[in-house]
Scaffold this active site. Structure first.
Site, mmCIF file in Angstrom:
data_model
loop_
_atom_site.group_PDB
_atom_site.id
_atom_site.type_symbol
_atom_site.label_atom_id
_atom_site.label_comp_id
_atom_site.label_asym_id
_atom_site.label_seq_id
_atom_site.Cartn_x
_atom_site.Cartn_y
_atom_site.Cartn_z
ATOM 1 N N TYR A 143 17.374 29.411 8.293
ATOM 2 C CA TYR A 143 16.279 30.192 8.872
ATOM 3 C C TYR A 143 16.407 30.298 10.389
ATOM 4 O O TYR A 143 16.718 29.312 11.061
ATOM 5 C CB TYR A 143 14.939 29.537 8.564
ATOM 6 C CG TYR A 143 14.453 29.709 7.150
ATOM 7 C CD1 TYR A 143 14.178 30.982 6.636
ATOM 8 C CD2 TYR A 143 14.245 28.602 6.342
ATOM 9 C CE1 TYR A 143 13.711 31.120 5.335
ATOM 10 C CE2 TYR A 143 13.773 28.739 5.039
ATOM 11 C CZ TYR A 143 13.514 30.003 4.544
ATOM 12 O OH TYR A 143 13.045 30.146 3.265
ATOM 13 N N LYS A 160 0.842 -1.202 0.000
ATOM 14 C CA LYS A 160 0.000 0.000 0.000
ATOM 15 C C LYS A 160 0.882 1.259 0.000
ATOM 16 O O LYS A 160 2.103 1.165 0.173
ATOM 17 C CB LYS A 160 -0.903 -0.030 1.242
ATOM 18 C CG LYS A 160 -0.145 -0.099 2.560
ATOM 19 C CD LYS A 160 -1.047 -0.514 3.724
ATOM 20 C CE LYS A 160 -0.241 -0.620 5.008
ATOM 21 N NZ LYS A 160 -1.038 -1.116 6.130
HETATM 22 C C1 LIG Z 1 -0.259 -2.093 6.786
HETATM 23 C C2 LIG Z 1 -0.902 -3.390 7.098
HETATM 24 C C3 LIG Z 1 -0.151 -4.580 7.061
HETATM 25 C C4 LIG Z 1 1.347 -4.588 6.924
HETATM 26 O O1 LIG Z 1 1.899 -4.236 8.164
HETATM 27 P P1 LIG Z 1 3.468 -4.106 8.415
HETATM 28 O O2 LIG Z 1 3.575 -3.766 9.853
HETATM 29 O O3 LIG Z 1 3.950 -3.006 7.518
HETATM 30 O O4 LIG Z 1 4.089 -5.417 8.075
HETATM 31 C C5 LIG Z 1 -0.837 -5.778 7.212
HETATM 32 N N1 LIG Z 1 -2.176 -5.802 7.408
HETATM 33 C C6 LIG Z 1 -2.924 -4.672 7.479
HETATM 34 C C7 LIG Z 1 -4.381 -4.768 7.702
HETATM 35 C C8 LIG Z 1 -2.300 -3.430 7.336
HETATM 36 O O5 LIG Z 1 -3.049 -2.315 7.420
#
Ligand SMILES: *Cc1c(COP(=O)(O)O)cnc(C)c1O
Length: 343
Positions: A240, A30
């Protein structure tokens, strides 16, 4: 930004080896493959044998389908959202339905189309709660879900009592389901041990070199070009707000990156960039597009300085910015050019 696809594949293989032998290891890609570019990441993993991908929303699933073609499963955590029907149907995405409303929407809009189910075992984020699930369990099973999953809230803390509580709840909610594949573990859950593995695991951050997978190979390298080098007298300031004053003669390199590239301002005072193995501290505030770096102690003028690489992982700079590796990875690189190496 250089993305090492061989290291990515090696991390997937290592997490696959850490999963129980009969468990299938998927991949969560994702948020544009945790910021590294979803299509090259998906192709490399598919070539390495990944057959089940997970994304947050249908649009991300569309990008994965375009990259890897028809022969992999793409599961969408947000389920079947209003307006997603065409994408889910046309691109054969599998929504992980998280409520009775979504279940109804799905069977009405796309009868016979594959689906998965998401259960809430205590995180209170997504998925059907125990009572809701018990009420529709039999109906849901008639739809032949291809996966039933839940997600752990505290898997990065192996001794947290929440882990065993969620494991028990998941087992209670899924007992007697026959052969429906089950999934509970992300990266942290894989490392908790075989009890948590079930039929499918869903590692994300560990593939990309982040904690809690401490043995991961680094996947991202970030080399920032030096634009200009200047000498300061004692008493002159950098950046800055004049937050840093040179105590002595100092040489400052200005590099071409800043908070607009996901390099959080908060990390400045605690962070160094590297010339080879030599740390060069950030001086003054990180600006939108530029960072001042102290190179007084170098014997040669560098062409570039390294922020992420073998010298320093995403989790080190995350700690410096009081955040987590996940946030660093997914913030990086809106405008950075990416080079892919290997695989
Ligand atoms: C993001 C997510 C994962 C992956 O988790 P990691 O900690 O990055 O391995 C797996 N299952 C769900 C439902 C998630 O939202």
């Amino acid at each position: 930004m250089t993305v090492d696809l061989d290291a990515l594949v090696a991390n997937w293989r290592a997490l696959d080896a850490a999963s129980s032998p009969e468990t299938e290891t998927g991949a969560v890609i994702k948020a544009n493959g945790y910021g590294l570019g979803v299509q090259p990441v998906a192709r490399a993993l598919a070539r390495a044998g990944v057959r089940r991908f997970f994304v947050a929303v249908a649009e991300e699933g569309a990008a994965v389908r375009e990259a890897v073609g028809p022969n992999v499963e793409i599961n969408v955590f947000s389920g079947h959202m209003r307006g997603d029907t065409d994408m889910i149907g046309d691109l054969n995405l599998i929504p992980m339905l998280n409520s009775v409303d979504q279940m109804l929407r799905h069977v009405e809009a796309l009868p016979g189309h594959p689906l998965g189910i998401q259960l809430d075992t205590g995180m209170n984020r997504l998925g059907m709660e125990p009572e809701e699930w018990m009420a529709v369990r039999e109906t849901a099973l008639d739809l032949s879900p291809n996966l039933i999953m839940s997600h752990l809230a505290c898997a990065d803390e192996p001794d947290h009592p929440m882990n065993i509580r969620q494991l028990r709840q998941f087992k209670a909610m899924t007992s007697g389901l026959g052969g429906v594949p089950l999934s509970l573990a992300a990266t942290g859950g894989i490392l908790l041990g075989p009890e948590y593995h079930f039929d499918v695991t869903r590692p994300g951050v560990g593939l990309f070199g982040g904690l809690p997978f401490a043995d991961a190979e680094p996947v991202v390298r970030l080399d920032l070009p030096v634009i200009q080098i200047r000498e300061l007298e004692a008493g002159e300031t950098v950046g800055y707000g004049n937050t840093w004053t040179a105590p002595d003669r100092t040489v400052i390199a200005t590099v071409a990156a800043g908070y607009a590239d996901g390099i959080h301002r908060l990390m400045g005072p605690r962070t160094s960039l590297y010339a080879g193995d030599t740390p060069c501290p950030v001086r003054g505030r990180i600006s939108m597009d530029l960072i001042g770096v102290d190179i007084t102690h170098l014997t040669e003028e560098p062409q570039g300085l390294t922020l992420l690489g073998p010298q320093q992982t995403v989790d080190v700079i995350a700690e410096n910015a009081q955040t987590i590796g996940y946030e660093v990875l997914t913030s990086l690189g809106g405008r950075m050019s990416r080079r892919y190496k290997g695989a």
